[in-house]
Design a protein around this motif. Structure first.
Motif, PDB file in Angstrom:
ATOM      1  N   ALA A  49      25.332  39.352  15.839  1.00 16.76           N
ATOM      2  CA  ALA A  49      27.028  39.528  14.961  1.00 16.76           C
ATOM      3  C   ALA A  49      27.801  38.181  15.165  1.00 16.76           C
ATOM      4  O   ALA A  49      27.453  37.350  16.035  1.00 16.76           O
ATOM      5  CB  ALA A  49      27.667  40.013  15.802  1.00 16.76           C
ATOM      6  N   ILE A  50      28.820  37.606  14.154  1.00 16.53           N
ATOM      7  CA  ILE A  50      29.435  36.727  14.418  1.00 16.53           C
ATOM      8  C   ILE A  50      31.140  36.793  13.021  1.00 16.53           C
ATOM      9  O   ILE A  50      30.583  37.376  12.485  1.00 16.53           O
ATOM     10  CB  ILE A  50      28.143  35.597  13.194  1.00 16.53           C
ATOM     11  CG1 ILE A  50      29.502  33.771  12.968  1.00 16.53           C
ATOM     12  CG2 ILE A  50      27.941  35.734  12.066  1.00 16.53           C
ATOM     13  CD1 ILE A  50      27.884  33.088  12.362  1.00 16.53           C
ATOM     14  N   VAL A  51      31.157  36.351  13.931  1.00 13.60           N
ATOM     15  CA  VAL A  51      33.011  35.761  13.418  1.00 13.60           C
ATOM     16  C   VAL A  51      33.676  34.694  12.913  1.00 13.60           C
ATOM     17  O   VAL A  51      33.321  34.191  14.268  1.00 13.60           O
ATOM     18  CB  VAL A  51      33.659  36.748  14.428  1.00 13.60           C
ATOM     19  CG1 VAL A  51      35.233  36.829  13.708  1.00 13.60           C
ATOM     20  CG2 VAL A  51      33.252  37.940  14.505  1.00 13.60           C
ATOM     21  N   ALA A  63      31.920  42.771  16.642  1.00 18.17           N
ATOM     22  CA  ALA A  63      31.043  41.790  17.310  1.00 18.17           C
ATOM     23  C   ALA A  63      30.597  42.079  18.249  1.00 18.17           C
ATOM     24  O   ALA A  63      29.374  42.126  18.532  1.00 18.17           O
ATOM     25  CB  ALA A  63      31.868  40.230  16.615  1.00 18.17           C
ATOM     26  N   PHE A  64      31.431  42.266  19.142  1.00 18.66           N
ATOM     27  CA  PHE A  64      30.360  42.501  20.510  1.00 18.66           C
ATOM     28  C   PHE A  64      30.010  43.980  20.120  1.00 18.66           C
ATOM     29  O   PHE A  64      29.058  44.083  21.498  1.00 18.66           O
ATOM     30  CB  PHE A  64      31.696  42.212  22.040  1.00 18.66           C
ATOM     31  CG  PHE A  64      31.930  41.013  22.331  1.00 18.66           C
ATOM     32  CD1 PHE A  64      31.798  39.970  23.118  1.00 18.66           C
ATOM     33  CD2 PHE A  64      32.789  40.211  21.313  1.00 18.66           C
ATOM     34  CE1 PHE A  64      31.149  39.058  23.783  1.00 18.66           C
ATOM     35  CE2 PHE A  64      33.508  39.151  21.506  1.00 18.66           C
ATOM     36  CZ  PHE A  64      32.753  38.286  22.629  1.00 18.66           C
ATOM     37  N   GLN A  65      30.775  45.161  19.737  1.00 19.93           N
ATOM     38  CA  GLN A  65      29.878  46.183  19.904  1.00 19.93           C
ATOM     39  C   GLN A  65      28.105  45.611  18.920  1.00 19.93           C
ATOM     40  O   GLN A  65      28.090  47.036  19.518  1.00 19.93           O
ATOM     41  CB  GLN A  65      31.398  47.035  18.944  1.00 19.93           C
ATOM     42  CG  GLN A  65      31.988  47.761  19.882  1.00 19.93           C
ATOM     43  CD  GLN A  65      33.591  48.185  18.990  1.00 19.93           C
ATOM     44  OE1 GLN A  65      33.639  47.473  18.270  1.00 19.93           O
ATOM     45  NE2 GLN A  65      34.393  49.185  19.577  1.00 19.93           N
ATOM     46  N   THR A  66      28.154  45.363  17.972  1.00 17.58           N
ATOM     47  CA  THR A  66      27.114  44.965  17.683  1.00 17.58           C
ATOM     48  C   THR A  66      26.105  44.656  18.706  1.00 17.58           C
ATOM     49  O   THR A  66      25.282  45.385  18.388  1.00 17.58           O
ATOM     50  CB  THR A  66      26.968  43.893  16.456  1.00 17.58           C
ATOM     51  OG1 THR A  66      28.843  44.229  15.939  1.00 17.58           O
ATOM     52  CG2 THR A  66      25.898  44.425  15.778  1.00 17.58           C
ATOM     53  N   GLN A  67      26.407  44.457  19.727  1.00 15.77           N
ATOM     54  CA  GLN A  67      25.749  43.674  20.425  1.00 15.77           C
ATOM     55  C   GLN A  67      24.760  44.484  20.924  1.00 15.77           C
ATOM     56  O   GLN A  67      24.275  45.574  22.085  1.00 15.77           O
ATOM     57  CB  GLN A  67      26.582  42.681  21.058  1.00 15.77           C
ATOM     58  CG  GLN A  67      25.050  41.967  22.349  1.00 15.77           C
ATOM     59  CD  GLN A  67      25.637  41.207  22.775  1.00 15.77           C
ATOM     60  OE1 GLN A  67      25.386  40.580  23.600  1.00 15.77           O
ATOM     61  NE2 GLN A  67      26.487  39.944  22.275  1.00 15.77           N
ATOM     62  N   LEU A  68      26.733  45.719  21.857  1.00 18.82           N
ATOM     63  CA  LEU A  68      26.428  46.562  22.675  1.00 18.82           C
ATOM     64  C   LEU A  68      25.702  47.393  22.017  1.00 18.82           C
ATOM     65  O   LEU A  68      24.712  48.347  22.476  1.00 18.82           O
ATOM     66  CB  LEU A  68      28.196  46.852  22.901  1.00 18.82           C
ATOM     67  CG  LEU A  68      28.585  46.326  23.612  1.00 18.82           C
ATOM     68  CD1 LEU A  68      29.699  46.552  24.163  1.00 18.82           C
ATOM     69  CD2 LEU A  68      28.391  46.085  25.447  1.00 18.82           C
ATOM     70  N   GLU A  69      25.837  47.781  20.890  1.00 19.28           N
ATOM     71  CA  GLU A  69      24.993  49.273  20.723  1.00 19.28           C
ATOM     72  C   GLU A  69      23.388  48.656  19.982  1.00 19.28           C
ATOM     73  O   GLU A  69      22.879  49.041  19.598  1.00 19.28           O
ATOM     74  CB  GLU A  69      25.476  49.107  18.844  1.00 19.28           C
ATOM     75  CG  GLU A  69      26.936  50.109  18.803  1.00 19.28           C
ATOM     76  CD  GLU A  69      27.080  51.418  19.264  1.00 19.28           C
ATOM     77  OE1 GLU A  69      25.983  52.046  19.351  1.00 19.28           O
ATOM     78  OE2 GLU A  69      28.153  51.901  20.197  1.00 19.28           O
TER      79      GLU A  69
END
Lengths: 247, 352
Positions: free
Chosen positions: A205-207, A194-200
């Protein structure tokens, strides 16, 4: 002697306010560990909700803002639009996100805000002493559904992950739990994704993390984890509902 | 700079940009919509961000997040939209975040109407959000004054870490007047408290309004009160005309004060001694202006586009020294010069 395990640098020294047997502590730790592992702690700005995790601004070892009830995704939007190079996350419970804050979470997803949301679902309002939430299961007794929730009176519990997965701007949506080590490992992997989704720069993104509330469920910690397995997981199936890498 | 002709809402937007504001979060509502429309065009040109939020509630909370990030940010709305923003405004005050909120007032209660009104004096000066908080509230009467205030508002808000609200009625937002922007450099304050990432070099910054320990909360509120007292000392603004020897003093702000001024010109021609107090700040209220009123004055007439809200502050200011009277229209109806004059004459003749 070598150190094989230590308190994450992503956490401050503060003692949490979480009850014995509550799984918030595990989830908070996972988020902290992920931030350290991704090397983003110094660039992270978290948004705390209203609810049991309201004080998480004291637990995470990064800059934090405390938001009004349900408004964390809007506050996070303000932060991210000003500082697109920073890593912005919200940490919210089910009263906060699935009840009073549905408008804010739906539209953060709809805009594809590049933020990460950790959604802790324990099927009840914890901080105020165990009231019914939109996520409370049918038949579940709470202080405002003393005879158990009925579909006729309150409808069926809302499935947030399935709903948000229908929105284009949501690029990663997963539901996990932390009832046993294997699931904790999976939860950590999902939080990292979910953090990588933002970094990319992919989008929202939600968990969703199914979490135990022994105090307000009226169960011992081990019984609470079993209740979660027996009742919550069948209604809230674990899994990945959306993944930008598999589209 | 040369004078240019602009519509009120657009002039407010341009003045904000000149003041260094680069972030705007808002939601459409008449009669302020030209302001977000203008910002949606202009802010990207200036390297800023305009974002239309899903609601006024979300917009003010985006302002919270942006202000906590240390930048100049604003929102705008009109009365029912401001009602929705009150929660966020209270949090912004509690967390001591600077920002500017523009309120182009329309008639109420409820959905009310879209015509000019001043029936939100209580809303803007008495809060509506929870807690011991204050806003610095400006109520300009013409577009030049509006843009002058707007160019300074961000400086004032940052200096005190208290939000500024600029209140115009629909007339201010919609009319066109020639204006001149001042060649004025913004005075940016350092913001060591902003959440900009620790970089591992400092302790985390926390933007927060929660104090569970009552002693801590009292300390926080007392610290805020100290700032509010400083604002009361430094930031009061008003215009007072011929109050020293007046037989009647009219108190009015915003558009209503312009109508009163035309009545005063007529009274002057007839040799009637009528003065005016025009509050420019609604909070802090210009109580001191009343101390200059002729002790023999026959009465004070408070005129508003409401059923009487600022009259409460006029009575506090008069403090029993003079009789106080009220005349107002509501619902978007505008007081007419003849009707205001008739009220003045009643006081002069001792009929009131």
């Amino acid at each position: 002697m070598s150190i094989v395990y230590k308190r994450s640098e992503g956490l401050t020294d503060a003692i949490t306010n979480y009850c014995p047997g509550c799984t918030h502590g595990i989830i908070t730790k996972l988020v902290a560990e992920v931030m350290v592992e991704l090397g983003i702690l110094g660039d992270a700005i978290g948004v705390a909700p209203v609810g049991c995790s309201v004080m998480c601004y004291n637990f995470f070892n990064c800059d934090m803002q405390q938001a009004a009830h349900g408004r964390a995704p809007a506050v996070a939007t303000g932060i991210k639009r000003v500082q697109p190079d920073k890593v912005v996350f919200t940490y919210q419970g089910d009263g906060d996100l699935a009840s009073i804050g549905t408008n804010e979470i739906v539209h953060a997803a709809h805009r594809g805000e590049k933020i990460t949301t950790i959604f802790v679902n324990n099927a009840i309002y914890g901080m105020t002493g165990g009231q019914m939430a939109p996520t409370t299961l049918i038949g579940q007794k709470t202080t405002t559904s003393p005879l158990g929730r009925t579909e006729e009176h309150s409808g069926k519990p809302i499935r947030i992950s399935e709903m948000l997965a229908t929105i284009d701007g949501a690029k990663y949506v997963a539901r996990v739990t932390v009832d046993k080590p294997a699931n904790i490992a999976k939860a950590k992997k999902a939080i990292k994704k979910a953090f990588q989704t933002q970094l990319e720069g992919k989008g929202f993104a939600i968990v969703e993390v199914l979490s135990a509330c022994p105090t307000n469920w009226g169960l011992a910690p081990n019984e609470a984890l079993q209740w979660l397995r027996d009742n919550m997981i069948p209604y809230y199936p674990l899994g990945t509902f959306k993944d930008w890498e598999e589209e | 700079m040369a004078k240019i002709l602009m519509k009120g809402n657009e002039a407010i937007g341009e003045a904000a940009i000149k003041a260094g504001c680069r972030y705007f979060f808002g939601y459409p509502i008449t009669p302020q919509t030209e302001l977000p429309e203008y910002m949606s065009r202009r802010l990207p040109e200036e390297g800023g961000v305009f974002l239309q939020a899903e609601s006024e509630i979300a917009a003010i909370n985006m302002v919270y997040g942006a202000a906590g990030s240390g930048v100049r940010v604003m929102t705008s709305s009109s009365s029912p939209g401001i009602a929705l923003k009150q929660e966020g405004i209270s949090y912004i005050c509690g967390a001591m975040l600077p920002c500017v909120i523009v309120n182009i007032v329309r008639g109420g209660p409820g959905l009310g109407g879209i015509q000019p009104a001043q029936s939100d004096y209580y809303q803007v000066t008495r809060g509506g959000g929870n807690g011991d908080y204050r806003l610095i509230v400006y109520a300009p009467a013409n577009l030049q004054e509006t843009v002058d205030i707007m160019q300074e508002a961000f400086d004032v808000s940052e200096y005190y870490r208290v939000p500024v609200m600029l209140v115009g009625d629909g007339m201010i937002g919609q009319m066109m007047e020639p204006i001149e922007f001042k060649d004025r450099q913004p005075n940016f304050q350092d913001k060591p408290w902003a959440t900009t990432g620790t970089k591992g070099e400092r302790k985390p910054n926390i933007v927060n309004s929660l104090y569970l320990d009552p002693q801590e909360l009292e300390n926080n509120n007392l610290a805020l009160d100290k700032i509010y007292k400083e604002i009361e000392k430094n930031e009061v603004r008003y215009e007072a005309v011929n109050v020293e020897d007046a037989d009647v003093v009219v108190v009015a702000y915003g558009t209503t004060s312009r109508i009163v001024k035309s009545v005063l010109e007529e009274c002057d021609k007839e040799g009637l001694k009528v003065g005016l107090i025009r509050p420019i700040t609604l909070w802090p209220y210009p109580f001191e202006a009343f101390d200059k009123i002729n002790p023999e004055c026959k009465g004070i007439l408070c005129t508003e586009m409401s059923l009487g809200q600022m009259i409460d502050d006029v009575r506090i200011a008069a403090n029993g020294r003079w009789k106080t009277h009220f005349y107002g229209r509501t619902g978007g109806m505008v007081p007419q010069p003849d009707d205001i004059k008739a009220e003045i004459m009643k006081i002069l003749r001792g009929e009131k």
